[in-house]
Design a protein around this motif. Structure first.
Motif, short mmCIF file in Angstrom:
data_model
loop_
_atom_site.label_atom_id
_atom_site.label_comp_id
_atom_site.label_asym_id
_atom_site.label_seq_id
_atom_site.Cartn_x
_atom_site.Cartn_y
_atom_site.Cartn_z
N ASP A 55 -7.85 13.33 3.12
CA ASP A 55 -8.68 12.13 3.17
C ASP A 55 -9.05 11.83 4.62
N GLU A 69 -1.59 -2.86 -4.66
CA GLU A 69 -0.38 -2.67 -5.44
C GLU A 69 0.42 -3.96 -5.41
N ALA A 92 -3.92 9.49 3.02
CA ALA A 92 -4.69 8.40 2.42
C ALA A 92 -3.76 7.22 2.21
N GLY A 132 0.85 -1.18 0.00
CA GLY A 132 0.00 0.00 0.00
C GLY A 132 0.89 1.23 0.00
N THR A 133 0.33 2.35 -0.42
CA THR A 133 1.10 3.59 -0.47
C THR A 133 0.44 4.64 0.41
N THR A 165 -3.49 3.87 -0.20
CA THR A 165 -4.04 3.14 -1.35
C THR A 165 -3.47 1.73 -1.33
#
Length: 167
Positions: free
Chosen positions: A45, A150, A145, A38-39, A147
């Motif tokens: 956010d 990946e 945030a 994840g990034t 994300t």
């Protein structure tokens, strides 16, 4: 090696000694050349908080007092070497407190390759952790945030590979 002794007493169809055991399945452990990640990005956010009292993420009771928990990401920077308390417990407490996610600061290589993330979060090293904590401390309303989904391919190891502990 499978022992057919545990199979049903099937009738002998021919003069061979074959007995059918359709439920027996041979399995082995292995891994692929993929890492899932994840990034963490600093965008509007979710609120990110760092509080020295909460930062070990050791107390579910303290984490339950975080306001607006469903929209809050907490930074956990506890060192597992101090008394054996570690990443799985931090993840458990973040989950039980119903926080949106956790940012886990660790230097333990096992944590970076963990496949059991039962709650949203990212693991960062101590150098990155200091940068994130400085951002949170210097910002009036720090937000971020995370994300997911990946996939990174490790070009050094072919996939799939039989695990070294597999028989």
């Amino acid at each position: 090696m499978l022992n057919q002794h545990f199979c049903n007493s099937a009738p002998i169809i021919s003069k061979s000694s074959i007995r059918l055991c359709p439920w027996i399945l041979c399995v082995a452990a292995g891994h692929t050349d993929r890492r899932f990640a994840g990034t963490l990005t600093f965008v509007r956010d979710s609120l990110v908080i760092y509080n020295k009292t909460l930062s070990d993420c050791k107390s579910e009771e303290l984490l339950l007092q975080v306001p607006d928990a469903e929209r809050t990401i907490v930074i956990c920077d506890y060192n597992a070497d101090e008394d054996g308390f570690g990443f799985p417990s931090q993840l458990f407490n973040i989950n039980r407190a119903r926080l949106k996610a956790g940012i886990f600061i660790s230097e333990d290589p096992v944590v970076f390759t963990s496949s059991s993330f039962s709650h949203p979060g990212v693991v960062i090293n101590k150098k990155e952790g200091k940068q994130v904590i400085n951002y949170v401390k210097s910002s009036a309303a720090p937000t971020a945030a995370i994300t997911f989904q990946e996939t990174y391919v490790d070009g050094e190891k072919p996939a799939p590979v039989l695990a070294r502990f597999s028989a």
